[in-house]
Each structure stands twice: as structure tokens, then as C-alpha cells.
Design a protein around this motif. Structure first.
Motif, PDB file in Angstrom:
ATOM      1  N   ALA A 192       9.704  10.533  -3.471  1.00 28.23           N
ATOM      2  CA  ALA A 192      10.841  10.094  -2.660  1.00 28.23           C
ATOM      3  C   ALA A 192      10.838  10.772  -1.295  1.00 28.23           C
ATOM      4  O   ALA A 192      10.369  11.909  -1.142  1.00 28.23           O
ATOM      5  N   GLU A 193      11.342  10.051  -0.296  1.00 25.43           N
ATOM      6  CA  GLU A 193      11.565  10.568   1.056  1.00 25.43           C
ATOM      7  C   GLU A 193      10.303  11.162   1.659  1.00 25.43           C
ATOM      8  O   GLU A 193      10.327  12.187   2.339  1.00 25.43           O
ATOM      9  N   SER A 194       9.171  10.514   1.402  1.00 28.50           N
ATOM     10  CA  SER A 194       7.888  10.928   1.958  1.00 28.50           C
ATOM     11  C   SER A 194       7.111   9.681   2.347  1.00 28.50           C
ATOM     12  O   SER A 194       7.056   8.706   1.588  1.00 28.50           O
ATOM     13  N   TRP A 195       6.523   9.670   3.539  1.00 36.91           N
ATOM     14  CA  TRP A 195       5.750   8.512   3.975  1.00 36.91           C
ATOM     15  C   TRP A 195       4.435   8.436   3.208  1.00 36.91           C
ATOM     16  O   TRP A 195       3.655   9.378   3.196  1.00 36.91           O
ATOM     17  N   GLU A 196       4.218   7.305   2.547  1.00 42.11           N
ATOM     18  CA  GLU A 196       3.013   7.060   1.767  1.00 42.11           C
ATOM     19  C   GLU A 196       2.468   5.685   2.130  1.00 42.11           C
ATOM     20  O   GLU A 196       3.162   4.857   2.728  1.00 42.11           O
ATOM     21  N   THR A 197       1.212   5.435   1.754  1.00 44.06           N
ATOM     22  CA  THR A 197       0.580   4.149   2.014  1.00 44.06           C
ATOM     23  C   THR A 197       0.386   3.373   0.720  1.00 44.06           C
ATOM     24  O   THR A 197      -0.120   3.920  -0.261  1.00 44.06           O
ATOM     25  N   VAL A 198       0.789   2.119   0.726  1.00 47.62           N
ATOM     26  CA  VAL A 198       0.557   1.203  -0.389  1.00 47.62           C
ATOM     27  C   VAL A 198      -0.477   0.180   0.071  1.00 47.62           C
ATOM     28  O   VAL A 198      -0.362  -0.366   1.173  1.00 47.62           O
ATOM     29  N   ALA A 199      -1.503  -0.071  -0.739  1.00 46.32           N
ATOM     30  CA  ALA A 199      -2.564  -1.007  -0.376  1.00 46.32           C
ATOM     31  C   ALA A 199      -2.906  -1.894  -1.567  1.00 46.32           C
ATOM     32  O   ALA A 199      -3.043  -1.408  -2.695  1.00 46.32           O
ATOM     33  N   VAL A 200      -3.042  -3.186  -1.306  1.00 48.68           N
ATOM     34  CA  VAL A 200      -3.405  -4.162  -2.332  1.00 48.68           C
ATOM     35  C   VAL A 200      -4.505  -5.046  -1.760  1.00 48.68           C
ATOM     36  O   VAL A 200      -4.374  -5.582  -0.658  1.00 48.68           O
ATOM     37  N   ARG A 201      -5.595  -5.217  -2.494  1.00 51.20           N
ATOM     38  CA  ARG A 201      -6.719  -6.004  -2.016  1.00 51.20           C
ATOM     39  C   ARG A 201      -6.307  -7.455  -1.760  1.00 51.20           C
ATOM     40  O   ARG A 201      -5.508  -8.045  -2.498  1.00 51.20           O
ATOM     41  N   LEU A 202      -6.883  -8.036  -0.716  1.00 53.39           N
ATOM     42  CA  LEU A 202      -6.599  -9.431  -0.402  1.00 53.39           C
ATOM     43  C   LEU A 202      -7.000 -10.356  -1.547  1.00 53.39           C
ATOM     44  O   LEU A 202      -6.371 -11.378  -1.789  1.00 53.39           O
ATOM     45  N   ARG A 203      -8.064  -9.990  -2.260  1.00 53.65           N
ATOM     46  CA  ARG A 203      -8.513 -10.818  -3.381  1.00 53.65           C
ATOM     47  C   ARG A 203      -7.453 -10.909  -4.477  1.00 53.65           C
ATOM     48  O   ARG A 203      -7.438 -11.879  -5.252  1.00 53.65           O
ATOM     49  N   CYS A 204      -6.581  -9.923  -4.554  1.00 49.93           N
ATOM     50  CA  CYS A 204      -5.502  -9.982  -5.552  1.00 49.93           C
ATOM     51  C   CYS A 204      -4.566 -11.152  -5.248  1.00 49.93           C
ATOM     52  O   CYS A 204      -4.157 -11.879  -6.157  1.00 49.93           O
ATOM     53  N   PHE A 205      -4.235 -11.328  -3.980  1.00 48.45           N
ATOM     54  CA  PHE A 205      -3.361 -12.440  -3.582  1.00 48.45           C
ATOM     55  C   PHE A 205      -4.090 -13.770  -3.728  1.00 48.45           C
ATOM     56  O   PHE A 205      -3.503 -14.779  -4.130  1.00 48.45           O
ATOM     57  N   GLU A 206      -5.375 -13.752  -3.396  1.00 47.91           N
ATOM     58  CA  GLU A 206      -6.179 -14.960  -3.529  1.00 47.91           C
ATOM     59  C   GLU A 206      -6.243 -15.411  -4.981  1.00 47.91           C
ATOM     60  O   GLU A 206      -6.133 -16.613  -5.282  1.00 47.91           O
ATOM     61  N   ALA A 207      -6.390 -14.444  -5.889  1.00 51.65           N
ATOM     62  CA  ALA A 207      -6.457 -14.767  -7.312  1.00 51.65           C
ATOM     63  C   ALA A 207      -5.148 -15.352  -7.816  1.00 51.65           C
ATOM     64  O   ALA A 207      -5.130 -16.091  -8.812  1.00 51.65           O
ATOM     65  N   GLU A 251     -12.081 -11.545   5.849  1.00 52.96           N
ATOM     66  CA  GLU A 251     -11.533 -10.242   5.463  1.00 52.96           C
ATOM     67  C   GLU A 251     -11.426 -10.108   3.946  1.00 52.96           C
ATOM     68  O   GLU A 251     -11.654  -9.032   3.385  1.00 52.96           O
ATOM     69  N   ALA A 252     -11.083 -11.206   3.267  1.00 54.67           N
ATOM     70  CA  ALA A 252     -11.006 -11.161   1.802  1.00 54.67           C
ATOM     71  C   ALA A 252     -12.380 -10.951   1.190  1.00 54.67           C
ATOM     72  O   ALA A 252     -12.550 -10.161   0.249  1.00 54.67           O
ATOM     73  N   ASN A 253     -13.376 -11.648   1.742  1.00 49.27           N
ATOM     74  CA  ASN A 253     -14.743 -11.461   1.242  1.00 49.27           C
ATOM     75  C   ASN A 253     -15.256 -10.059   1.525  1.00 49.27           C
ATOM     76  O   ASN A 253     -16.117  -9.542   0.798  1.00 49.27           O
ATOM     77  N   GLY A 254     -14.730  -9.453   2.583  1.00 57.19           N
ATOM     78  CA  GLY A 254     -15.148  -8.092   2.945  1.00 57.19           C
ATOM     79  C   GLY A 254     -14.378  -7.009   2.218  1.00 57.19           C
ATOM     80  O   GLY A 254     -14.461  -5.829   2.582  1.00 57.19           O
ATOM     81  N   GLU A 255     -13.650  -7.409   1.170  1.00 61.33           N
ATOM     82  CA  GLU A 255     -12.905  -6.452   0.339  1.00 61.33           C
ATOM     83  C   GLU A 255     -11.915  -5.619   1.138  1.00 61.33           C
ATOM     84  O   GLU A 255     -11.768  -4.408   0.925  1.00 61.33           O
ATOM     85  N   MET A 256     -11.214  -6.281   2.062  1.00 60.61           N
ATOM     86  CA  MET A 256     -10.154  -5.586   2.775  1.00 60.61           C
ATOM     87  C   MET A 256      -8.851  -5.684   1.991  1.00 60.61           C
ATOM     88  O   MET A 256      -8.715  -6.501   1.068  1.00 60.61           O
ATOM     89  N   ALA A 257      -7.889  -4.846   2.373  1.00 65.15           N
ATOM     90  CA  ALA A 257      -6.626  -4.757   1.645  1.00 65.15           C
ATOM     91  C   ALA A 257      -5.463  -4.874   2.616  1.00 65.15           C
ATOM     92  O   ALA A 257      -5.560  -4.487   3.788  1.00 65.15           O
ATOM     93  N   LEU A 258      -4.363  -5.425   2.118  1.00 65.17           N
ATOM     94  CA  LEU A 258      -3.103  -5.393   2.840  1.00 65.17           C
ATOM     95  C   LEU A 258      -2.478  -4.028   2.600  1.00 65.17           C
ATOM     96  O   LEU A 258      -2.249  -3.633   1.455  1.00 65.17           O
ATOM     97  N   ALA A 259      -2.225  -3.297   3.671  1.00 62.15           N
ATOM     98  CA  ALA A 259      -1.686  -1.935   3.553  1.00 62.15           C
ATOM     99  C   ALA A 259      -0.433  -1.804   4.400  1.00 62.15           C
ATOM    100  O   ALA A 259      -0.296  -2.442   5.448  1.00 62.15           O
ATOM    101  N   PHE A 260       0.490  -0.985   3.934  1.00 60.72           N
ATOM    102  CA  PHE A 260       1.682  -0.689   4.724  1.00 60.72           C
ATOM    103  C   PHE A 260       2.180   0.704   4.353  1.00 60.72           C
ATOM    104  O   PHE A 260       2.003   1.178   3.227  1.00 60.72           O
ATOM    105  N   ASP A 261       2.773   1.357   5.331  1.00 56.56           N
ATOM    106  CA  ASP A 261       3.352   2.679   5.110  1.00 56.56           C
ATOM    107  C   ASP A 261       4.796   2.506   4.659  1.00 56.56           C
ATOM    108  O   ASP A 261       5.534   1.688   5.214  1.00 56.56           O
TER     109      ASP A 261
END
Length: 366
Positions: free
Chosen positions: A311-326, A265-275
Motif C-alpha cells: 500500500a501507498e507505494s508506487w509499483e509497476t503492473v505489466a501484462v503481456r499484449l498476447r494476454c489481451f489478444e488471447a 508489438e504483440a509479436n515482439g512480446e511487449m507488455a502493457l505497463a502502468f505505474d
């Protein structure tokens, strides 16, 4: 709140004292003088009735606290009577093996003394209330044994429809298999959807080494620096609200002893995302982490990302897995796919923690 309500402990104490005996409440199962018998009352934490909150029937998946107590008492030579509180049939083979007698008491609500009425005879040894309950469904032999209904082929329950014992029945249950089926594979890409997905569990802690399971409707760290509550987003209790007081570090995270290999998944440029829904912006830096053991992990600072959200609005935060790997995460051995921590004040809601494809220009390293 409920005048006249009784607890199981209150009923046990009354029944034993009325018969001239002594009952002692021990929350952790410790004792100074070995008792004649230990009545161990345990069971499920509260949960919402909707589409289900687990992927297996295993009562104690990832948490053997109750089982360890039963075994410790047995090893000390104390006969163990298990009183199991549940609203549904669950796989409890290990707990059955560790008990001399096993009673499913269901959910007694405000009438806990009624459980003691059935457990104890009177002072002369006569039965006060016989056990008359019988299973209105089949009890599972295996943790992945669903569906399990009479008339199904094959039909192989641990206890069949209509099973139940009364005083006077003498039944010896042979040692049961405690092996969990291996067909359940850890979810690689979805970690929280309405609740943590098996085998992931949600925890809170004051520091990395502390761990308190956040399974009750409200859980806080030992110092009270972080409180995590179940809240509603689209369905009942399908999200969590995490509130940091600013009185010290607090960490909310998903963890499993099994872990997953996310190198592909990291090689495939996927990201950790959460609402996320921001109720109060952070006052100090906020760390987002993926962990790979007690001394392994990668952490990025996402405070500015959270501060930029409306504020008070559902949004998505995403960070690439490679960022954590680095930053040092070994993507081959991820046992903590999501951890959020800060020492400052912060109030937010979390939902749908997952991996997703990262478009060019999105999910950059903070």
C-alpha cells in the motif's frame, strides 16, 4: 469565496437589462424563441503551467462539442458571437469559421463583467469601452505551427504580432482551412506521461458505452460510482487518482478514434505497463482491458495482482499484449490501449501508461 466577483453571464445580463433588453442563459444552446444573437462563451479547461499538456495547438482535438453548438446555432439563423477563454494561442480555425464575430477574452478570473463591458454598447448605442487589446504574440494558422515568432523565417501566422480590431474596423476573414496536418502520428508505445498524449484522451464511464472526458481537475461518472482527480507525483498534476465508491460499475480508460496497429508489438512480446499506487485494495474483481471497438476487446482480471502490491507505494503492473489478444483483442485496431474497471470499491493512483519489453517470467497473463 470571492466577495464582489462577477461572471461573464452576470455582466451580460446586467448590460442587456440596463439597455431594456432580455438575456437568457442556455447552457446547451437550446431556445424556444429564436434570439437576436447568441453569445457563446467557451474555452479551455484548467491546466497546470509546466512543460505543456498537449502536443498540438488544436483547441478541440477529439472533442467537437463547442464547435457543434456554434454550427447548430448558425444553421438556425442565429448570429453567433464567440467569446473564447484561453491562456495561450490555440488553433481555432473551425470555430472562427463557425462564428460571425470572435473575441479572445483570455482568463478574466473574478472580473467576468469586464468582458460584457466591452461586448455591449449602452442603451443609446454608444460604445462604452472600445476594444484596445492587441496580440503580444503571433496567432497560429496551423495546428502544428510551432515555434511561431516574428522575425522567424518563414513567418506565416494567421494573425501577426500586434493584430487586433476596434469598433469601427470592418474586416472580413475569409474561410479558413480546417484540415489538420497529417504528420502527427498516434503514439504507439506511450499513452500517458504527465497526461494523455495526443491523440489519446482520458475518459470515465459507468459502462462501456458511456463516455465523459476526464479533462477537468476532477471528473466523475453520472452515477458517482467513480471519481478521477488530477494529483501530483513528480510534477504538478502528472498523475490521476481514481476512486471507486462500490455503488456500481465504473471505468477509466484511454481512447482515440484513430487507433493503432500493435501486432508487431504483440509479436515482439511487449507488455502493457502502468505505474500504480494502491490507496485502498479492491473489494471485487478488477478488469484490465485493451479495446478495438464497441464490440471488440480483450479483458484480464488483475484484482489479485493489485491486492499483492504494498500500500501507498508506487509499483509497476505489466501484462503481456498476447494476454489481451488471447481474450479477443484485435491488435491491428486498438482504439482503447488501457481500461480499468470494477463494480466494487477501489482507490488508486495511476501514472505512466506505456508499452515495454517483457522479460521472461515477468508480465505473465493473470
Amino acid at each position: 469565496d470571492f466577495p464582489g466577483a462577477t461572471s461573464i453571464w452576470g455582466g451580460i445580463r446586467q448590460a442587456v437589462e440596463d439597455a431594456g433588453g432580455e438575456a437568457i442563459l442556455s447552457v446547451d444552446g437550446s431556445f424556444e424563441k429564436r434570439p437576436d444573437v447568441a453569445v457563446v462563451v467557451y474555452g479551455e479547461d484548467p491546466y497546470a503551467e509546466f512543460q505543456g499538456d498537449r502536443q498540438t495547438l488544436d483547441y478541440s482535438f477529439g472533442d467537437d462539442t463547442d464547435l457543434a453548438l456554434l454550427r447548430r446555432l448558425r444553421e438556425a439563423g442565429v448570429p453567433v458571437v464567440s467569446v473564447f477563454l484561453t491562456g495561450r494561442p490555440l488553433w481555432v480555425n473551425p470555430e472562427l469559421n463557425a462564428s460571425d464575430a470572435f473575441v479572445v477574452a483570455w482568463l478574466p478570473g473574478s472580473e467576468g463583467a469586464g468582458v460584457a463591458d466591452v461586448l455591449f454598447t449602452d442603451a443609446d448605442g454608444a460604445i462604452r469601452y472600445d476594444v484596445t487589446g492587441r496580440l503580444s504574440f503571433s496567432w497560429p494558422k496551423r495546428a502544428l505551427q510551432t515555434p511561431l515568432n516574428r522575425g522567424d523565417a518563414p513567418y506565416d501566422p494567421l494573425f501577426p504580432y500586434g493584430y487586433g480590431l476596434s469598433y469601427g474596423d470592418e474586416v472580413e476573414v475569409e474561410s479558413l482551412s480546417e484540415e489538420m496536418e497529417k504528420s502527427l502520428v498516434a503514439s504507439r508505445t506511450v499513452y500517458f506521461d504527465g497526461g494523455p498524449l495526443v491523440p489519446w484522451r482520458l475518459f470515465v464511464g459507468d459502462a462501456e458505452e458511456s463516455r465523459v472526458a476526464a479533462e477537468a481537475p476532477s471528473t466523475e461518472t453520472p452515477t458517482g460510482s467513480l471519481v478521477v482527480r488530477s494529483v501530483d507525483r513528480a510534477q504538478q498534476e502528472d498523475a490521476r487518482r481514481a476512486t471507486w465508491s462500490g455503488d456500481g460499475p465504473g471505468r477509466v480508460y484511454l481512447w482515440s478514434a484513430e487507433g493503432v496497429d500493435l501486432r508487431r508489438e504483440a509479436n515482439g512480446e511487449m507488455a502493457l505497463a502502468f505505474d500504480v499506487r494502491i490507496e485502498q485494495a479492491p473489494s471485487e474483481p478488477v478488469q484490465l482491458e485493451m479495446g478495438c471497438g464497441s464490440e471488440c476487446g480483450g479483458t484480464v482480471e488483475i484484482g489479485p495482482m493489485l491486492e499483492a502490491l504494498p500500500a501507498e507505494s508506487w509499483e509497476t503492473v505489466a501484462v503481456r499484449l498476447r494476454c489481451f489478444e488471447a481474450e479477443g483483442a484485435d491488435m491491428a485496431e486498438i482504439d482503447t490501449p488501457f481500461a480499468l474497471s470494477t463494480a466494487g470499491s477501489l482507490d488508486l493512483q495511476l501514472s505512466e501508461i506505456r508499452l515495454e519489453s517483457a522479460s521472461e517470467g515477468e508480465a505473465v497473463c493473470p
